[in-house]
Design an enzyme around this catalytic site. Structure first.
Site: not given
Ligand code: THU
Length: 159
Positions: A64, A75, A112
């Protein structure tokens, strides 16, 4: 006018013990990969483990950023690392696991739309289906191809 209906297929398992040894190993690698999550904003830790055609496993974790859109999902960190380091090796299977505030999620985290589109690109690039494993602590879902997570895929390579 004709109403059409699309169906998707996936298999549900209730525990890691039900998986093949290869799939179980990859799920454990995804769980381990969560340790690399940098998620001070969402506190949602996601780990991904990608098996390439030769058995190599590449791990990724969500990263993040204070400028939110600059971060990246687990992913895509795994897929882009594999694409950059092993551009000629097809993707075989991608496993994903998540924790919320350090507690493993009972239900699987579902990728996502952007991650599904990136999976679709590599599936098309290598011309072979990528298996996707969504691992929760209470149930595990296995999709044999990205099409089952992204019906009506946009794919300019096939257009
Ligand atoms: N996130 C992922 O890394 N993969 C997913 O399949 C869903 C969401 C992360 C993005 C962000 O850092 C956190 O999860 C919250 O959305």
């Amino acid at each position: 006018m004709t109403v059409k209906r699309l169906t998707i297929d996936y298999t549900e398992y209730s525990s890691i013990e039900e998986l093949t040894p290869e799939d179980a190993e990859l799920v454990l690698a995804a769980i381990k990969a969560k340790e690399g999550s940098y998620s001070p904003y969402s506190h949602f830790q996601v780990g991904a483990a990608l098996r390439l055609e030769d058995g190599t496993i590449i791990q990724g974790a969500n990263q993040e950023n204070a400028a939110y859109p600059s971060g990246l999902c687990a992913e895509r960190t795994a897929m882009f690392a594999a694409g950059a380091q092993f551009p000629d090796k097809a993707f075989d299977t991608l496993a994903i696991a998540a924790s919320d505030h350090g507690h493993p999620c009972e239900d699987p985290a579902t990728p996502c739309g952007s991650c599904r589109q990136v999976m679709a690109e590599y599936q098309s690039k290598f011309g072979r289906p990528i298996k996707v494993i969504l691992a929760g602590s209470r149930r595990i879902l296995i999709f044999e191809k990205v099409d089952d997570l992204l019906p009506l895929i946009f794919d300019s390579l096939k257009a």
